[in-house]
Design a protein around this motif. Structure first.
Motif, short mmCIF file in Angstrom:
data_model
loop_
_atom_site.label_atom_id
_atom_site.label_comp_id
_atom_site.label_asym_id
_atom_site.label_seq_id
_atom_site.Cartn_x
_atom_site.Cartn_y
_atom_site.Cartn_z
N GLU A 188 53.40 34.12 43.88
CA GLU A 188 52.13 33.77 43.24
C GLU A 188 51.04 34.81 43.52
N SER A 189 51.09 35.44 44.69
CA SER A 189 50.07 36.43 45.03
C SER A 189 50.36 37.80 44.43
N GLY A 190 51.55 37.99 43.88
CA GLY A 190 51.90 39.27 43.30
C GLY A 190 52.52 40.25 44.26
N SER A 191 52.96 39.81 45.43
CA SER A 191 53.58 40.74 46.37
C SER A 191 55.10 40.81 46.25
N GLY B 284 60.13 38.20 42.56
CA GLY B 284 60.97 37.02 42.40
C GLY B 284 61.66 36.66 43.69
N TYR B 285 62.26 35.50 43.69
CA TYR B 285 63.01 35.06 44.87
C TYR B 285 64.02 34.01 44.46
N ASP B 286 64.92 33.76 45.38
CA ASP B 286 66.01 32.82 45.16
C ASP B 286 65.75 31.55 45.96
N LEU B 287 66.54 30.52 45.67
CA LEU B 287 66.52 29.28 46.44
C LEU B 287 65.16 28.61 46.39
N VAL B 288 64.66 28.44 45.18
CA VAL B 288 63.37 27.80 44.98
C VAL B 288 63.45 26.35 45.43
N ALA B 289 62.45 25.90 46.19
CA ALA B 289 62.42 24.51 46.66
C ALA B 289 62.28 23.57 45.47
N GLY C 12 58.38 22.57 39.10
CA GLY C 12 57.46 22.20 38.02
C GLY C 12 56.22 23.06 38.00
N ALA C 13 55.62 23.28 39.15
CA ALA C 13 54.38 24.07 39.22
C ALA C 13 54.62 25.52 38.82
N LEU C 14 55.75 26.09 39.24
CA LEU C 14 56.05 27.48 38.89
C LEU C 14 56.27 27.63 37.39
N GLU C 15 57.00 26.69 36.81
CA GLU C 15 57.26 26.76 35.37
C GLU C 15 55.96 26.62 34.59
N SER C 16 55.10 25.70 35.00
CA SER C 16 53.83 25.50 34.31
C SER C 16 52.93 26.73 34.40
#
Length: 555
Positions: free
Chosen positions: A279-282, A285-290, A295-299
């Motif tokens: 979210e901060s732009g650092s 991407g990453y794996d194993l999303v909680a 929902g929040a990431l997709e939105s």
């Protein structure tokens, strides 16, 4: 890097966290040295939010997803994987032919391929690599180091149990590998990074076989810490344990290089911290999303990619513990667990309850296998039969890892808490023991001082031996039992030549495992990856065969 480094073993066999450097138009948010491509419109550095360190940069001495994700960028094997599947495909071998007796495989090799040190890839290099692993001795043979050779080849030259018969280089571009007994899964097994072809020159120069320590705490060679040398699209740059590892595009690569010119695998152990980094732009991407973050990431406009679940989460039971050697105790534990509750409360949406130690898509899955339904009363009665009552309860060590996420186990602490509550509800006294991931796997695989434990597996290739054969093909520290009948059945099944023969044989094996009950198969979780909007395409694979020269980026 020089000297010995405390081993941090991460598994998965095959499993994996995938990440990348989050780049948007605002490069000021990044703290790496990424640069644009030749056209100046796409930043070609890709940073990956990894959940942990690699255990080893030498894939022959690794069995975990964190190591293999890096290995797949640096190394290639004779056989690869068809994109988006678990099926074998040509890689450094353009073709192969199996003998009628199923014991010899002749490979035609690519020409004009070089290792990152400039030396030539050829048939002699292939034989050097196979002979090297078969001749491991001492600590190098331990499960916590050369896990896959021991499991797949069933031993080493000096143990007398290896099924590796030898390697013959007929010409620079033709090599024949011989087995001493048939193994139907041999070709797909060669897609494992553990069988990647490494530079013989680099292996010798940097003492790749100079490993030490103990099976519970092995130490790495100079090669495995800082000199991995393969033929892949990326060459090794640096590794700072606990922080990050970096690879860069190899100018002499035989294939297409793609857009990505540098990859940084940045270690971010906490799931929430990985999401915040995206979210901060650092990171990209990453794996194993909680599950709670999806929902929040997709939105918010991030790209979510699901891998097909090709894994198994299980509760292992170490029969070196006398209580767990009693089948009534193992049955009681199985009846005490409400798998539906576990899946609903703590695992990702889409996760299915597991009935056996392989996914439904694998040959030999048995739809009619014996199961142990949730039944607390039956659990209590079985414990009483085994001599454990409210006055004299069963005490069990429950081992679980912390500060790690795996595709089959995205949130181990929550899984532990859920299962602990269920076991305590039937009167079992649980003694929690947690370890950081590297120490955890050394403990479970390297010795016998553990009890019930959380672990799992992401399939490496589409063959039943990669699941049940890997787990139960022979005696091991993890499970602590010696079952000659089961070992024999698995040895026979792995030598069958066709799927039609394998199907009923492995269905019988799965029933035998269910009745013996060495552990409780829990679930097949759905692994999800999240990416910044600039990631146009990511080569998701059910077996994590994801090579970053195939990533497509936008501005």
């Amino acid at each position: 890097m020089q000297g010995s480094l405390r081993r941090r073993l991460l598994i998965g066999g095959s499993a994996l966290a995938i990440g990348a450097l989050a780049l948007s138009a605002c490069t000021s948010q990044r703290d790496d040295n990424g640069g644009g491509d030749a056209a100046g419109d796409v930043d070609s550095t890709f940073v990956f939010g990894a959940s942990g360190d690699p255990s080893s940069l030498d894939p022959a001495f690794a069995s975990d997803g964190e190591s293999f994700r890096i290995s797949r960028q640096i190394f290639e094997g004779l056989v690869g994987v068809e994109p988006g599947t678990a099926d074998p495909a040509p890689m450094l071998a353009e073709s192969w032919e199996q003998s009628e007796d199923g014991l010899s495989y002749t490979f035609q090799l690519k020409e004009g391929v070089t290792f990152h040190d400039g030396t030539e890839f050829n048939a002699d290099a292939v034989c050097f690599n196979f002979d090297r692993q078969n001749n491991f001795t001492g600590i190098a043979q331990s499960e916590s180091l050369s896990y896959y050779w021991g499991k797949i080849m069933r031993g080493y030259a000096d143990t007398g149990t290896s099924i590796y018969g030898g390697c013959d280089a007929a010409s620079p571009t033709e090599v024949t590998i011989t087995l001493t007994e048939p193994f139907a899964g041999f070709i797909p097994a060669l897609s494992l990074p553990a069988f990647a072809i490494q530079s013989p020159t680099a292996l010798e120069e940097y003492g790749a076989d100079d490993v030490g320590g103990t099976s519970e705490a092995p130490t790495l060679s100079e090669y495995a810490q800082g000199h991995p040398t393969g033929t892949g699209p990326f060459q090794f740059d640096s590794w700072e344990p606990g922080a990050e590892a970096t690879v860069s595009a190899y100018d002499g690569y035989w294939g297409e290089q793609g857009q990505v010119q540098q990859v940084i695998f940045r270690v971010i152990g906490d799931t929430t911290a990985r999401r915040q980094a995206l979210e901060s732009g650092s990171i990209d991407g990453y794996d194993l999303v909680a599950p709670a973050d999806l929902g929040a990431l997709e939105s918010a406009g991030y790209m979510l990619v699901n891998r097909d679940p090709f894994n198994i989460l299980y509760l292992g039971m170490n029969q070196a513990d006398p209580a767990l050697a009693d089948p009534r105790v193992r049955q009681a534990i199985a009846h005490a667990i409400d798998k539906e509750q576990l899946v609903t409360q703590v695992l990702p949406e889409g996760t299915t309850v597991a009935s056996q130690f392989m996914p439904e898509s694998v040959i030999g899955f048995n739809p009619d296998v014996t199961t142990y339904d949730f039944d607390p009363e039956a659990a209590t009665a079985l414990l009483a039969e085994a001599g454990f009552t409210e006055a004299a309860p069963l005490n069990l060590t429950f081992n679980y890892p912390v500060n790690i996420s795996r595709p089959y186990m995205p949130n181990p602490e929550q899984i532990f808490t859920n299962l602990q509550s269920q076991l305590q509800a039937v009167g079992i006294v649980v003694n929690p023991v947690s370890n950081e991931w590297g120490e955890y796997l050394d403990l479970i695989q390297g010795g016998s001082q553990h009890g019930i434990h959380l672990l799992g597996w992401t399939g490496d290739y589409n063959d039943p031996d990669n699941f049940v054969g890997t787990f139960f093909g022979g005696a091991s520290n993890e499970w602590g039992f010696d079952n000659a009948e089961l070992f024999s059945a698995l040895t026979s099944a792995r030598g069958l030549a066709t799927e039609d023969e394998q199907e009923p044989a492995y269905q019988d094996v799965n029933e035998q495992i269910a009745q013996f009950l060495p552990g409780v198969p829990l679930a097949n979780p759905v692994p999800t990856l999240a990416f910044a909007p600039r990631v146009k395409s990511y080569p998701a694979s059910p077996v994590q065969d994801e090579v970053y020269n195939e990533i497509e980026l936008t501005e």
